[in-house]
Design a protein around this motif. Structure first.
Motif, mmCIF file in Angstrom:
data_model
loop_
_atom_site.group_PDB
_atom_site.id
_atom_site.type_symbol
_atom_site.label_atom_id
_atom_site.label_comp_id
_atom_site.label_asym_id
_atom_site.label_seq_id
_atom_site.Cartn_x
_atom_site.Cartn_y
_atom_site.Cartn_z
ATOM 1 N N GLU A 1 0.831 -1.211 0.000
ATOM 2 C CA GLU A 1 0.000 0.000 0.000
ATOM 3 C C GLU A 1 0.868 1.265 0.000
ATOM 4 O O GLU A 1 0.544 2.240 -0.684
ATOM 5 C CB GLU A 1 -0.925 -0.020 1.218
ATOM 6 C CG GLU A 1 -2.007 -1.097 1.146
ATOM 7 C CD GLU A 1 -2.675 -1.356 2.492
ATOM 8 O OE1 GLU A 1 -3.560 -2.229 2.546
ATOM 9 O OE2 GLU A 1 -2.315 -0.682 3.487
ATOM 10 N N VAL A 2 1.955 1.239 0.747
ATOM 11 C CA VAL A 2 2.858 2.393 0.758
ATOM 12 C C VAL A 2 3.503 2.567 -0.618
ATOM 13 O O VAL A 2 3.650 3.690 -1.125
ATOM 14 C CB VAL A 2 3.926 2.241 1.854
ATOM 15 C CG1 VAL A 2 4.971 3.354 1.746
ATOM 16 C CG2 VAL A 2 3.289 2.242 3.237
ATOM 17 N N PRO B 1 8.980 -7.512 -3.319
ATOM 18 C CA PRO B 1 7.639 -7.058 -2.924
ATOM 19 C C PRO B 1 7.329 -7.418 -1.473
ATOM 20 O O PRO B 1 7.623 -8.511 -1.010
ATOM 21 C CB PRO B 1 6.715 -7.815 -3.894
ATOM 22 C CG PRO B 1 7.512 -8.996 -4.359
ATOM 23 C CD PRO B 1 8.940 -8.535 -4.379
ATOM 24 N N GLY B 2 6.769 -6.457 -0.754
ATOM 25 C CA GLY B 2 6.360 -6.700 0.629
ATOM 26 C C GLY B 2 7.475 -6.652 1.644
ATOM 27 O O GLY B 2 7.231 -6.842 2.838
ATOM 28 N N THR C 1 12.761 5.073 -6.021
ATOM 29 C CA THR C 1 13.557 3.985 -5.454
ATOM 30 C C THR C 1 12.657 2.937 -4.811
ATOM 31 O O THR C 1 12.859 1.731 -5.000
ATOM 32 C CB THR C 1 14.547 4.538 -4.410
ATOM 33 O OG1 THR C 1 15.426 5.466 -5.048
ATOM 34 C CG2 THR C 1 15.359 3.415 -3.790
ATOM 35 N N ALA C 2 11.656 3.379 -4.049
ATOM 36 C CA ALA C 2 10.753 2.426 -3.399
ATOM 37 C C ALA C 2 10.017 1.570 -4.427
ATOM 38 O O ALA C 2 9.875 0.350 -4.255
ATOM 39 C CB ALA C 2 9.756 3.177 -2.516
ATOM 40 N N VAL C 3 9.566 2.193 -5.502
ATOM 41 C CA VAL C 3 8.855 1.444 -6.546
ATOM 42 C C VAL C 3 9.795 0.441 -7.212
ATOM 43 O O VAL C 3 9.420 -0.713 -7.470
ATOM 44 C CB VAL C 3 8.243 2.418 -7.577
ATOM 45 C CG1 VAL C 3 7.703 1.651 -8.788
ATOM 46 C CG2 VAL C 3 7.133 3.249 -6.928
ATOM 47 N N GLU C 4 11.029 0.855 -7.473
ATOM 48 C CA GLU C 4 12.007 -0.051 -8.081
ATOM 49 C C GLU C 4 12.289 -1.243 -7.172
ATOM 50 O O GLU C 4 12.346 -2.395 -7.629
ATOM 51 C CB GLU C 4 13.310 0.700 -8.348
ATOM 52 C CG GLU C 4 13.228 1.724 -9.468
ATOM 53 C CD GLU C 4 14.493 2.572 -9.543
ATOM 54 O OE1 GLU C 4 15.525 2.154 -8.986
ATOM 55 O OE2 GLU C 4 14.433 3.657 -10.155
ATOM 56 N N LEU C 5 12.477 -0.981 -5.879
ATOM 57 C CA LEU C 5 12.796 -2.057 -4.945
ATOM 58 C C LEU C 5 11.632 -3.022 -4.790
ATOM 59 O O LEU C 5 11.819 -4.233 -4.642
ATOM 60 C CB LEU C 5 13.182 -1.477 -3.586
ATOM 61 C CG LEU C 5 14.477 -0.666 -3.553
ATOM 62 C CD1 LEU C 5 14.701 -0.082 -2.160
ATOM 63 C CD2 LEU C 5 15.664 -1.516 -3.958
#
Length: 393
Positions: free
Chosen positions: A184-185, A214-215, A205-209
């Motif tokens: 969700e974040v 995932p999770g 960066t968060a989306v790439e990681l």
């Protein structure tokens, strides 16, 4: 001087083609993450003598206190911290006394040494290094409409500064949010990106990681960290206690000969939350870059401290007598481009092409490089014992 046959590590985050290409070999399709040049017991290099016989490097060098690696990251490494000398010695002694095998999955301290390291980019190299300032973290979190980011923001406002950020990390690592909460974040980060908003590449960066982990709680921790991009020829120093995570690219690493890692996320390996928090020390990417000293227009020398240094020398027919490398003592060399001949003080010649590694000892004296290429050399700077490092200029 001796040519080296070096140990490789096939970790899952490695690139299938970067290191084979660097070493002029055909790729097998399997990931190759690291090439180890040194005497660490988990990956000791072997010398190749004049007859082509291989034997451990330790037979001629003894136990080297520094090592060099080639690292090829196709996906992010774990978020991690390396211990200082006191913590490394205490942790190693405790795990030895407990009888934990050196290769046990939950073993943290593989040796009694600290692990400061320096990264030298061979390609564009992305990494996360150190923690953002409180004000920047608050800006990053406040733009994400989620109960977790609101909770983290309020906690940081109640206890700002480095201690407050460490408290956030401790809570996240010891009690990780559920995978769906992390998702969700990340969706909020994507929403911000879609609206044209990003703060120092935090949301990207968060989306790439999340695409590769995932999770994972490491995705949230990454929001608190600085992102740093090195271009080829640039270097950054990662002192002990500095949280970091390499993301992608090809680089050289020079470090104390150690494999001690405490992890916080982006990994399936053992996480030691308490140990990691104890090791964290204040640091930012702004302090990480290492500016080189330039020697005779041909060599960049990076000296981040007393434990190790790196010189990178370019040679060409414009230097018909060759280029003299700085430093003496034990040296580890790798040809990073082209084809060269390395000549020692006795006139012995060792030919290297891109990806070839070598070891030189004090008896080899000053080394000269001829040909068209580039050679990187890891060594301990003169004067390290007294803290009075030598002036190469």
């Amino acid at each position: 001087m001796f040519a080296l046959s070096c140990h490789t590590q096939n970790y899952a985050w490695g690139s299938a083609d970067a290191i084979p290409g660097f070493q002029r070999q055909l790729a097998s399709g399997n990931p190759v993450a690291e090439v180890w040049m040194g005497t660490h017991p988990l990956g000791t290099a072997r010398i190749i003598d004049a007859e082509g016989v291989e034997r451990p490097l330790t037979e001629v060098s003894g136990d080297l206190g520094f090592m060099m690696k080639v690292i090829a990251a196709a996906r992010p490494l774990s978020i991690q911290v390396h211990p200082d000398g006191d913590r490394a010695q205490a942790g190693f002694a405790a795990e030895e006394a407990a009888g934990i095998p050196l290769d046990a999955p939950h073993r943290v301290f593989k040796d009694p040494r600290p692990k400061p390291e320096m990264v030298y980019a061979l390609s564009t190299f992305d990494t996360l290094v150190g923690l953002r300032r409180t004000s920047e973290i608050v800006r990053v979190l406040r733009n994400l409409e989620h109960p977790l980011t609101k909770e983290l923001t309020e906690s940081l406002l109640d206890a700002p500064g480095f201690a407050g950020i460490i408290r956030l990390i401790e809570g996240l690592v010891t009690t990780p949010p559920a995978a769906e909460v992390v998702g969700e974040v990340v969706a909020e980060c994507q929403r911000a990106l879609d609206s044209g908003l990003d703060i120092k590449r935090a949301y990207a960066t968060a989306v790439e990681l999340a695409a590769t982990s995932p999770g994972d709680v490491g995705v949230i921790i990454a929001l608190l960290m600085n992102r740093l991009t090195l271009q080829p020829g640039e270097a950054a120093y990662l002192a002990t206690g500095i949280i970091h995570a390499h993301l992608s690219g090809l680089c050289l690493e020079v470090m104390v000969s150690s494999d001690n890692v405490l992890r916080a996320g982006l990994t399936t390996k053992h996480i030691d939350a308490e140990g990691l928090v104890q090791c964290l020390e204040e640091g930012t990417s702004r302090a990480a870059r290492v500016e080189p000293q330039v020697v005779n227009y041909s060599t960049d020398v990076f000296i981040p401290g007393h434990e190790f240094a790196l010189s990178v020398t370019q040679s060409s027919p414009a230097d018909p007598a060759g280029v003299t490398l700085p430093a003496a003592g034990s040296r580890l060399l790798v040809c990073t481009d082209g084809a060269v001949a390395v000549v020692n003080a006795r006139g012995d010649i060792l030919r290297l092409q891109r990806g070839d590694a070598a070891y030189a000892e004090d008896a080899d004296g000053a080394l000269r490089v001829l040909g068209t290429g580039e050679v990187a050399q890891a060594f301990v700077p003169a004067g390290a014992e007294t803290g009075q490092l030598f002036d190469l200029l």
